[in-house]
Enzyme design. Structure first.
Site, PDB file in Angstrom:
ATOM      1  N   GLU A 176       0.845  -1.193   0.000  1.00  0.00           N
ATOM      2  CA  GLU A 176       0.000   0.000   0.000  1.00  0.00           C
ATOM      3  C   GLU A 176       0.881   1.245   0.000  1.00  0.00           C
ATOM      4  O   GLU A 176       1.930   1.281   0.652  1.00  0.00           O
ATOM      5  CB  GLU A 176      -0.883  -0.021   1.247  1.00  0.00           C
ATOM      6  CG  GLU A 176      -1.828   1.157   1.370  1.00  0.00           C
ATOM      7  CD  GLU A 176      -2.586   1.164   2.696  1.00  0.00           C
ATOM      8  OE1 GLU A 176      -3.655   1.793   2.751  1.00  0.00           O
ATOM      9  OE2 GLU A 176      -2.095   0.545   3.677  1.00  0.00           O
TER      10      GLU A 176
ATOM     11  N   LYS B 263     -10.307   0.336  -0.771  1.00  0.00           N
ATOM     12  CA  LYS B 263     -10.171   0.155   0.676  1.00  0.00           C
ATOM     13  C   LYS B 263     -11.392   0.683   1.405  1.00  0.00           C
ATOM     14  O   LYS B 263     -11.842   1.814   1.192  1.00  0.00           O
ATOM     15  CB  LYS B 263      -8.908   0.865   1.169  1.00  0.00           C
ATOM     16  CG  LYS B 263      -8.588   0.619   2.642  1.00  0.00           C
ATOM     17  CD  LYS B 263      -7.281   1.318   3.021  1.00  0.00           C
ATOM     18  CE  LYS B 263      -6.901   1.078   4.477  1.00  0.00           C
ATOM     19  NZ  LYS B 263      -5.651   1.785   4.832  1.00  0.00           N
TER      20      LYS B 263
ATOM     21  N   CYS C  87      -4.464  -3.403   4.329  1.00  0.00           N
ATOM     22  CA  CYS C  87      -3.990  -2.860   5.607  1.00  0.00           C
ATOM     23  C   CYS C  87      -5.004  -2.996   6.737  1.00  0.00           C
ATOM     24  O   CYS C  87      -5.274  -4.099   7.202  1.00  0.00           O
ATOM     25  CB  CYS C  87      -3.562  -1.404   5.412  1.00  0.00           C
ATOM     26  SG  CYS C  87      -2.425  -0.803   6.695  1.00  0.00           S
TER      27      CYS C  87
END
Length: 523
Positions: free
Chosen positions: A92, A192, A225
């Site tokens: 990321e 995300k 993440c």
């Protein structure tokens, strides 16, 4: 045990003879062509960052910076190709960096067409859409390396004022993972969902549940993440039993003793019985390192707070990871220590009169020298703890509805303070989510107030059972020893509605042994 508990019940028995690799970057050539394996690569990238991420710059200037990072990506794709990799994962924020505002990141964003609506190979059709230079380069890398490629970039999508969710500037901006096939075709994209203080990006109006298919290993899930700590999309994706692999770009800041990058990566792979291909960013000065190719029983990982350089990991991966084995009881797998654990479970926590015992209220148990509870901050949460003294014992400590137990023996005593801690509550710093945790940790010093501090070195050796009466099926086992070394439990799973972890024969001093439970419905 509930149906969800049965789904996640996992029993690891015996010894898995495999090298667990810190800084492991080579796979065994003999394993390269095995029909039940594929070869994966992850790259921990030390990104070249914008010196002034708040400044407004041109698209040309933004591309100049991003192309420096993409040059490194291309080198790593070719290095991985030479080792036979069939898929590579990049981290990321690796291409554009971080700490932007919504306005200052705009020149770094590529236009992202929906791969579900169009078929597109950016490398072969570069002029089809404007502002897709990064996508084009990544597509060409996948084509040249003849491998699937997963990368993270910022993307933009125009929206109309009649769209109630449309931002005032008339566009959505997303933190996006993209997947290319080995011929450079755009396969899918994931936006995300659980943003971590990312003012430059929007949260998608609907959660992306992205599963893509590969010719070499079947179905892969994908998320980014902070997503790993939440039900949406991470846990929901893995309700599909055909998803045995997850690709995971991340920019994770390590937080010991419970949430270092390699800890949560390995714990997630073990709990769900899947393979996790995790690529982290590499900025040690910001506490950012820790990548790996994690299977339920072993890992090839990299954690390096000293070197300024990035790191490529290439390793063989089982197409069908050995992990979930149903809800079989561990009762038949006994030795004296495990038998004692089972006896305590069967007869209650006070059945072993030679064991140390701490009541939920801190009152004295069978052993009048039993230490009392104390409190210390760990991971910004107020843990209730008891010190772990002596060469052997049985400790119990509780908070709210969760009681954690430790049955232990120590071959030798070290001059270090260890403690058994429990937390059952809502975590509210750097994110809000409900945690149930049992943790055996080495303290930073000899004072109780040092328990919960971030340490990486230890000498204390233990043989132990750690368990708790978790109310969630989602329990992530973590076992970390000196030098940020990941260890494999001898056994873990459900027994009499308690989740337990057992370990003998640590390779080095214990830093953390933890059961980290997530109660998603109480977030």
């Amino acid at each position: 045990m509930s149906g969800a508990s049965r789904l996640l019940a996992l029993l690891l028995c015996g010894c898995y003879v495999a090298a667990l690799g810190v800084h492991t970057s080579e796979h065994c050539p003999a394993e390269h062509h095995q029909a039940d394996q594929y070869v994966a690569a992850v790259y921990e990238h030390r990104s070249i960052l914008s010196p002034n991420p708040l400044d407004l710059i041109s698209r040309r200037q933004a591309l100049e910076l991003m192309n420096q990072n993409l040059d490194v990506y291309e080198q790593q794709v070719m290095a991985a190709a030479q080792k036979g990799a069939q898929i590579i994962v990049f981290p990321e924020d690796g291409i554009h960096g971080f700490n932007f505002t919504r306005t200052s990141i705009y020149p770094f964003l590529d236009f992202m067409p929906s791969p579900h609506l169009i078929g597109w190979n950016p490398c072969l059709e570069p002029h089809r859409f404007n502002d897709t230079e990064v996508l084009q380069r990544l597509s060409c890398m996948a084509l040249k390396g003849e491998m699937f490629l997963v990368a993270n970039l910022g993307t933009k999508q125009p929206c109309h004022s009649r769209d109630p969710g449309c931002p005032n500037d008339g566009r959505y901006q997303f933190n996006t993972n993209i997947v290319f096939s080995s011929n450079g075709t755009l396969v899918d994209r994931y936006r995300k969902h659980n943003l971590y203080f990312e003012a430059a990006f929007d949260t998608p109006l609907e959660v992306d549940h992205i599963i893509f298919d590969t010719p070499f290993a079947g179905k892969f899930g994908i998320f980014t993440c902070f997503d790993i700590l939440f039900f949406e999309p991470a846990a929901r994706l893995l309700r599909d039993p055909e998803v045995k692999h997850v690709v995971y770009p991340t920019a994770w800041m390590n937080q010991l003793p419970l949430l270092a990058a390699v800890q949560i990566q390995r714990g997630f792979a073990t709990a769900f019985g899947i393979n996790l291909l995790a690529a982290n960013i590499h900025h040690p000065s910001l506490g950012m390192t820790g990548s790996g190719i994690h299977a339920p029983r072993k890992s090839f990982w990299h954690h390096d707070m000293e070197s300024p350089e990035g790191h490529l990991i290439v390793a063989p991966v089982a197409k069908n990871p050995l992990g979930l084995v149903g809800a079989e009881s561990a009762t038949g797998k006994t030795d004296p220590a495990h038998g004692k654990f089972l006896k305590i479970l069967a007869a209650g926590p006070y059945s072993e009169k030679d064991a140390q015992d701490v009541h939920c209220d801190g009152a004295t148990g069978w052993n009048t020298s039993t230490p009392a509870t104390f409190y210390s901050e760990m991971m910004y949460d107020n843990f209730t703890l008891v010190p772990v003294w002596g060469k052997e014992g049985h400790l119990r400590v509780c908070a709210n509805g969760l009681c954690c137990h430790l049955l232990y023996q120590r071959p030798t005593l070290s001059k270090e303070l260890y403690a058994l801690g429990v937390f059952d509550g809502l975590h509210t710093v750097h994110g809000t989510y409900y945690v149930q945790a049992c943790a055996l940790v080495k303290c930073g010093g000899l004072g109780f107030d040092t328990c919960g501090q971030e340490i990486t070195e230890a000498t204390g050796m233990f043989e132990f059972h750690l368990w708790g009466n978790f109310s969630t099926a989602y329990v992530f086992p973590m076992l970390l020893t000196s030098g940020m070394t990941l260890e494999t439990p001898d056994q873990l799973g459900w027994e009499s509605d308690h989740y337990f972890l057992r370990k003998r024969g640590l390779s080095s001093g214990l830093v953390t042994a933890a059961l980290y439970g997530r109660v998603y419905e109480r977030d």
